[in-house]
Design an enzyme around this catalytic site. Structure first.
Site, PDB file in Angstrom:
ATOM      1  CB  SER A   1      -0.930   0.007   1.220  1.00  0.00           C
ATOM      2  OG  SER A   1      -0.192   0.049   2.427  1.00  0.00           O
TER       3      SER A   1
ATOM      4  CE  LYS B   1      -3.087   2.108   5.023  1.00  0.00           C
ATOM      5  NZ  LYS B   1      -2.782   1.568   3.684  1.00  0.00           N
TER       6      LYS B   1
END
Length: 805
Positions: free
Chosen positions: A662, A705
């Site tokens: 990611s 996040k």
């Protein structure tokens, strides 16, 4: 640079795109419109419902069910409700009894009866036993029996007396005196009709003494012969008396068995048992005499106490369904070997362990025969021998009594082998995906025996139907648990939280255990506040407090960032430095934190050096992402020549394993920044994986996040230029907290969604990327990121060639 501002704005998400919200108009104002409680409805598990109906409906063997899915999805509740509902429509199975095997006592056998009749048979046998005892005692107290008994005994005594008179006469003729006493039979020589003393006998002439000795021997031989005849006569008397008494018993009790034979004339097994029962009573009638009865001296007794011997005439009602309606259902939460397969109990007696057929106890398989048995996989496989024995029972379609530890000497051994019960039961095992996959892989019999997989999903569609079902679930739960009624705003907040739990705007969680936890906690805060209705604010408080209880670790991370111990920049521009986003998890929480990623590029042939890999802190997926970066850079800047690049890249202040791809787009941004010399806005964090064409790919944990970086920026003071870049595909997963949404609404924080690396470069650096996706270019526009990176590659290539020359 106005076009850059417009470009950033076109990729920026609005507050409405950051979450999904319920339409309040579809709900009543409060949930207490009725106090009526209905059976809970399964929500969002259509696949599982169909599989369950199929598995329970198939009658053939092998179609047992294995229910898989995470805890909290309602799999246990739904399974129990469905099975109980279906069991009510099924017939009640037969009763089962164990009875004594008069031919082979070590192998008691079973008799089956229509439901409820087993208890009647047991009572019939109890009454029969009492009647037999009464009739036998009565038969042996009649005048006719006493007369016949005296007659036979007197005849025997007469014969005995006659035999002894004959002996006395024979001895007298031989001048021998016979003395009978309790100590035995003795003979003495006589003279003049009187027994001689030993001294007198020695004074006799030798020939006289010899004659008397010979006569004494003849008398003793005659006595032995007579005693033998008396014993034969006594044995004949005993047998005759036994036969006589048996005939009396047979006549006395025959009438007791006649109505039972008529009652059970259609059950051949019962008739056989009654015949054997009758013969055994006749054979061992002495069991029914009182202990002081002298008749017992005339008959052979069975070994052991009389109470124990009477057990042979009892019935062990093994499985009784008299009070049941429908098929049996057992949810066995402790599936030990004995609990599943029954046991034979033992009793200590004079240093030994003894047992009998009345100590055979049923297990869950016996009790659910003809019905349903539900087991938890974790519990089943934590009990030794249980799974192997269950397979054998299902394969043989019989339940046998086994002692799994008998061969190891851990249990007393017994020769008792009760008859096995034919097995017709539907087994439902509830377990995890891991257990199911392991069994499917290592046990070839598993799929044959449990061929129906009932899979419970963790998510369902967020449509109008499921939303209203979830509303009904909340209402029903509040009624059952005596919670305060919930306002529709509170319900909407819970439903929105349900989507947050699965990180999907168009999905809802099916883990209702987590939903009910929020309901209970919100109700607590409503009661504490003295409110009669649970409102949106109480749900908000419950969620905040729930997060606070598990936020110790993320708070420690944020404290270290705030104090500078973890070095994270949230404003300004830096070359070769960027904020990536990572997700960390503890035992009970998942949270996002920013991670500083730096890169240095220089001429060489080593390629990209992943410092984490060199330090053995890089996982396989992270390694794959790094290799993709090399592919992208080679494709863009070194199509017709070797890539003249050496670079080092690392996660600063990271000392644990890093895995996943990611951060691959983030690493590509920082490499291009170092190559081009273009600085990156440190107020913007990035997440997203990238492929070799520079296309941004979706990632997980997008909400955590974004919120992780937002918290850092907010604590330092929001500037309006801060934000997060995410993949376009992750927009549908956004279910952000209200504080992030409010900041975006005010323009204090931004979230951009992009599809290509070029878009992210322009947002991060504020200058054109120079790259048009899908269009190959020999050169890039002056001043663009790609043009500067291309120039740097050219310079490094020339330097490499000059060094070679």
């Amino acid at each position: 640079m106005n076009w850059i501002s417009e470009y950033r704005t076109s990729r920026k998400l609005t507050a409405d795109q950051l979450t999904a919200s319920c339409d309040l108009s579809q709900f009543p104002e409060v949930t207490n419109d009725s106090d009526e409680v209905h059976e809970k409805e399964m929500i969002g598990q259509e696949r599982a419902e169909k599989a369950m109906a199929f598995g329970l409906g198939v009658k053939q063997s092998g179609y047992n069910l294995f229910v898989v899915g995470p805890s909290g999805t309602g799999r246990v509740t739904y399974t129990l409700q469905t099975v109980h509902r279906l069991a009510k429509e099924r017939p009640v199975p037969n009763d089962w009894c164990y009875v004594y095997n008069f031919e082979d006592p070590d192998q008691p056998f079973m008799i089956t009866f229509p439901p409820g009749n087993g208890l009647g048979f047991k009572k019939d046998m109890e009454v029969l036993l009492l009647d037999i005892e009464r009739e036998i005692r009565s038969a042996f107290t009649t005048e006719e029996f006493e007369q016949e008994k005296r007659k036979r005994i007197e005849s025997f005594k007469s014969e005995v007396d006659k035999a002894w008179r004959s002996i006395d006469q024979f001895a007298s003729d031989k001048q021998i005196y016979v003395e009978r006493s309790p100590e035995g039979i003795h003979t003495y020589p006589m003279k003049n009709g009187k027994p001689l003393t030993n001294d007198a006998f020695l004074e006799l002439p030798e020939d006289e003494r010899q004659r008397l000795l010979e006569a004494d021997q003849e008398v003793e031989d005659q006595i032995q012969e007579t005693v033998s005849e008396i014993r034969k006569t006594e044995e004949e008397l005993r047998k005759a008396m036994h036969t006589f008494m048996q005939s009396i018993v047979s006549y006395a009790i025959e009438g007791l068995f006649r109505p039972l034979r008529e009652k059970y004339q259609d059950r051949q097994r019962v008739l056989q048992y009654l015949d054997a029962y009758f013969d055994d009573v006749v054979e061992h009638f002495s069991l029914f005499f009182p202990e002081h009865d002298q008749q017992e001296q005339l008959v052979t007794q069975l070994g052991g106490p009389k109470e124990k011997q009477f057990l042979r005439f009892t019935v062990n009602l093994f499985v009784n369904h008299k009070e049941r309606s429908g098929a049996p259902v057992i949810y066995e939460t402790n599936p030990t070997f004995d609990n599943l397969f029954g046991r034979i109990e033992y009793q200590g007696q004079i240093g030994n362990m003894t047992t009998d057929f009345t100590k055979i106890k049923p297990g869950a398989l016996h009790q659910t025969n003809g019905g349903y048995l539900i087991l938890q996989a974790n519990e089943l496989f934590s009990n030794p021998h249980a799974w192997g024995a269950l397979k054998r029972a299902l394969q043989a379609r019989k339940v046998r009594f086994e002692h799994p530890n008998e061969n190891r000497g851990m249990l007393p051994t017994t020769g008792m082998k009760p008859q096995a019960m034919p097995l017709d039961v539907k087994i439902i095992i509830i377990g995890s995906y891991m257990i199911y996959d392991i069994l499917s892989t290592i046990d070839e019999d598993f799929v044959k025996l449990f061929s129906v997989k009932v899979e419970f999903d963790t998510v369902m569609e967020r449509d109008a139907d499921n939303t209203m079902k979830l509303f009904s679930f909340i209402r029903q739960y509040a009624i059952e648990e005596r919670l305060q009624p919930f306002h529709r705003e509170a319900v909407a907040k819970v439903i929105d939280y349900s989507s947050r739990m699965v990180n999907e705007q168009n999905k809802l969680t099916t883990r209702f255990q987590d939903i009910t936890g929020i309901l209970v906690e919100a109700n607590y805060y409503a009661v504490q506040a003295g409110d009669d209705i649970v409102g949106k604010s109480h749900i908000h408080t419950a969620l905040e407090e729930k997060e606070l209880r598990v936020s110790h670790i993320p708070e420690r991370y944020r404290e270290m960032i705030k104090s500078g111990r973890i070095m994270i920049d949230s404003d300004g521009y830096r070359i070769g430095q960027i904020n990536g986003l990572a997700v960390l998890g503890s035992r009970d929480s998942v949270f996002g934190i920013p991670a500083k990623i730096t890169a240095q590029t220089f001429a060489g042939k080593q390629g990209i050096i992943n410092i984490e890999r060199e330090a053995s802190l890089s996982g396989q997926f992270h390694e794959k992402g790094m290799l993709i970066l090399t592919g992208f850079l080679s494709g863009q800047f070194a199509r017709n020549r070797p890539i003249p690049l050496s670079a080092s890249i690392t996660f600063e202040q990271s000392y644990s394993l890093i895995d996943g791809d990611s951060a691959s787009s983030t690493e590509l941004y920082v490499l291009l920044s170092s190559l081009s010399g273009c600085p990156i806005n440190q107020g913007i964090a990035v997440t997203g994986s990238v492929n070799q064409w520079g296309e941004i790919q979706p990632i997980g944990g997008v909400n955590e996040k974004i919120e992780g970086f937002f918290h850092i920026c907010r604590e330092r003071g929001l500037t309006g230029s801060q934000g997060v870049i995410i993949p376009m595909q992750n927009i549908g997963q956004l279910m952000l907290h209200d504080d992030v949404i409010n900041a975006v609404s005010k323009g204090d924080f931004s979230i951009w969604a992009i599809e290509h690396i070029a878009e992210g470069l322009e947002i991060l650096m504020g200058i054109p990327s120079g790259f048009t996706p899908g269009v190959e270019a020999e050169s890039y526009p002056d001043g663009s990121v790609f043009q500067k990176a291309q120039k740097r590659f050219d310079d490094m290539y020339e330097a490499m060639n000059e060094e070679k020359d």
